[in-house]
Design an enzyme around this catalytic site. Structure first.
Site, PDB file in Angstrom:
ATOM      1  CG  HIS A 102      34.711 105.090 147.227  1.00  0.00           C
ATOM      2  ND1 HIS A 102      34.911 104.988 145.876  1.00  0.00           N
ATOM      3  CD2 HIS A 102      35.858 105.572 147.738  1.00  0.00           C
ATOM      4  CE1 HIS A 102      36.134 105.396 145.582  1.00  0.00           C
ATOM      5  NE2 HIS A 102      36.734 105.753 146.697  1.00  0.00           N
ATOM      6  CG  HIS A 121      35.539 103.903 142.237  1.00  0.00           C
ATOM      7  ND1 HIS A 121      34.740 104.976 142.545  1.00  0.00           N
ATOM      8  CD2 HIS A 121      36.488 104.367 141.391  1.00  0.00           C
ATOM      9  CE1 HIS A 121      35.211 106.052 141.923  1.00  0.00           C
ATOM     10  NE2 HIS A 121      36.261 105.713 141.224  1.00  0.00           N
TER      11      HIS A 121
END
Length: 173
Positions: A102, A121
Site C-alpha cells: 500500500h 494503515h
C-alpha cells in the site's frame, strides 16, 4: 424541444461509446494461457540468490533477508505445515517482502496468527495463504519470493510473484 433531442442523442452516443470502450478493453485483455504465463515470467525475472539453509530456520520464527537486493527487505519463514508456495521437505518454507504494497511501510510478523502486519494503515497478510491480503487499505497481495531448495538444504530465491513496493517493474535494470 430541440434541446431535449440533443440531450437524448448525447446520452445515446455516450452509452454507445461506453459499450464500445468496454468491449475493446475486454478484447485487449484476453490472452491465451501461454501468453499469460510468458507475461508472468517476464514480471518475475530476478537473479537467483542464496538466502539461508534449512538448518538455520526455526519453526514460526522469522529470519530477516533481502531479495533481490539490499533495498528489498524480506522475511524467510518455516511455518511448520505445508502451505501455498511452500518449499522444502515439509513444503512449509516461504519468503515475503516486508514492504507493505500500500505505502511501503515495514511490516512485522505475528507468530500468533502467522500474518505480516503493517503499522501504517493496518493491512494484514496471511503467510499461510501465499501472502493474501486479509485486512486493510492495500489493493494487492504481498509479494512472495519464489523459492527453491537444493540438495544441501540451501534455500534460493529465484523470483517474485507480485510487484515489490516502490519499483516500476520486477526486472532489475
Amino acid at each position: 424541444m430541440k434541446c431535449n433531442k440533443l440531450v437524448d442523442a448525447g446520452r445515446r452516443q455516450f452509452l454507445r461509446g461506453g459499450v464500445m470502450a468496454t468491449a475493446g478493453a475486454v478484447a485487449a485483455t484476453v490472452m491465451t494461457p501461454e501468453q499469460a504465463k510468458a507475461q508472468a515470467l517476464a514480471r518475475v525475472d530476478y537473479p537467483a540468490n542464496r538466502l539461508a539453509n534449512i538448518a538455520d530456520l526455526v519453526v514460526n520464527e522469522p529470519m530477516d533477508i533481502a531479495y533481490p537486493d539490499a533495498d528489498s527487505p524480506g522475511v524467510l519463514l518455516k511455518l511448520g505445515q505445508a502451505v501455498e508456495g511452500g518449499v522444502g521437505p515439509d513444503g512449509d518454507i516461504v519468503a515475503f517482502s516486508v514492504l507493505c504494497p500500500h505505502k511501503g511501510w515495514l511490516m512485522s510478523y505475528s507468530a500468533e496468527d502467522m500474518t505480516l502486519n503493517c503499522p501504517g494503515h493496518h493491512s494484514r497478510f496471511d503467510c499461510e495463504a501465499g501472502g493474501q491480503q486479509i485486512w486493510g487499505h492495500a489493493t494487492s497481495n504481498l509479494a512472495q519470493f519464489l523459492l527453491r531448495v537444493d540438495d544441501q538444504g540451501d534455500i534460493h530465491a529465484e523470483g517474485v510473484d507480485e510487484l515489490i513496493y516502490g519499483r516500476l517493474s520486477n526486472v532489475l535494470a
